[in-house]
Design a protein around this motif. Structure first.
Motif, PDB file in Angstrom:
ATOM      1  N   SER A  97       0.811  -1.221   0.000  1.00  0.00           N
ATOM      2  CA  SER A  97       0.000   0.000   0.000  1.00  0.00           C
ATOM      3  C   SER A  97       0.844   1.270   0.000  1.00  0.00           C
ATOM      4  O   SER A  97       0.325   2.354   0.277  1.00  0.00           O
ATOM      5  CB  SER A  97      -0.910   0.012   1.237  1.00  0.00           C
ATOM      6  OG  SER A  97      -1.727  -1.124   1.272  1.00  0.00           O
ATOM      7  N   ASP A 107      -0.581   4.924   0.755  1.00  0.00           N
ATOM      8  CA  ASP A 107      -0.495   5.228   2.188  1.00  0.00           C
ATOM      9  C   ASP A 107       0.745   5.997   2.644  1.00  0.00           C
ATOM     10  O   ASP A 107       0.704   6.652   3.685  1.00  0.00           O
ATOM     11  CB  ASP A 107      -0.549   3.928   3.004  1.00  0.00           C
ATOM     12  CG  ASP A 107      -1.890   3.230   2.903  1.00  0.00           C
ATOM     13  OD1 ASP A 107      -2.831   3.791   2.309  1.00  0.00           O
ATOM     14  OD2 ASP A 107      -1.998   2.104   3.424  1.00  0.00           O
ATOM     15  N   SER A 163      -1.527   1.618   8.058  1.00  0.00           N
ATOM     16  CA  SER A 163      -2.240   1.300   6.817  1.00  0.00           C
ATOM     17  C   SER A 163      -3.583   0.657   7.142  1.00  0.00           C
ATOM     18  O   SER A 163      -3.655  -0.256   7.977  1.00  0.00           O
ATOM     19  CB  SER A 163      -1.422   0.333   5.951  1.00  0.00           C
ATOM     20  OG  SER A 163      -0.364   0.989   5.307  1.00  0.00           O
TER      21      SER A 163
END
Length: 139
Positions: A109, A113, A129
């Motif tokens: 991610s 993120d 996250s």
């Protein structure tokens, strides 16, 4: 996303291709981003540079993670720490936060993120996250 333009950051990750992409993201918030590939270089850089931010791969070779985080904090107490992890278990994130990290970002991610994590930790907030499922703890 605000442009912070703060000093320097250190990225500690042994995966060269991934590191280059992460550096590109971090350079939107920092004047300089140094990349190191081992714990000894990270500790030296933390002591010498006192970076605003350390982004640390949880699986950095040659290190006991909890000990390494403690040493980074001792060498550079003002540095904020974001941990990168491939593990989405909440226990892994809790361990990183308990050891002094301000953020845990899943490697899968990073694109969505990482910059949110940078903004949060520079404001003095924690960020995890969403894929880890710990965010109820942070509100």
């Amino acid at each position: 996303m605000p442009h912070h333009s703060r000093g320097c950051a250190i990225l500690a990750d042994r995966h060269t291709a991934l590191s280059e992409g992460i550096r590109d993201l971090l350079e939107t918030s920092f004047h300089t981003v140094y990349i190191v590939a081992d714990s000894a270089s990270l500790k030296e850089g933390a002591q010498r540079l006192s970076p605003a931010l350390v982004v640390l791969d949880m699986s950095l070779l040659g290190s006991d993670f909890a000990v390494l985080l403690k040493e980074v904090h001792e060498l550079s107490p003002e540095s904020r720490v974001i941990v990168l992890s491939v593990h989405d278990q909440s226990s892994v994130a809790r361990q990183a936060l308990a050891c002094g990290a301000q953020s845990v970002v899943l490697k899968r991610s990073i694109g969505s993120d990482l910059l949110m994590a940078v903004s949060a930790v520079l404001r003095g907030e924690e960020f995890v996250s969403p894929g880890i499922g710990l965010n109820d703890k942070l509100h």
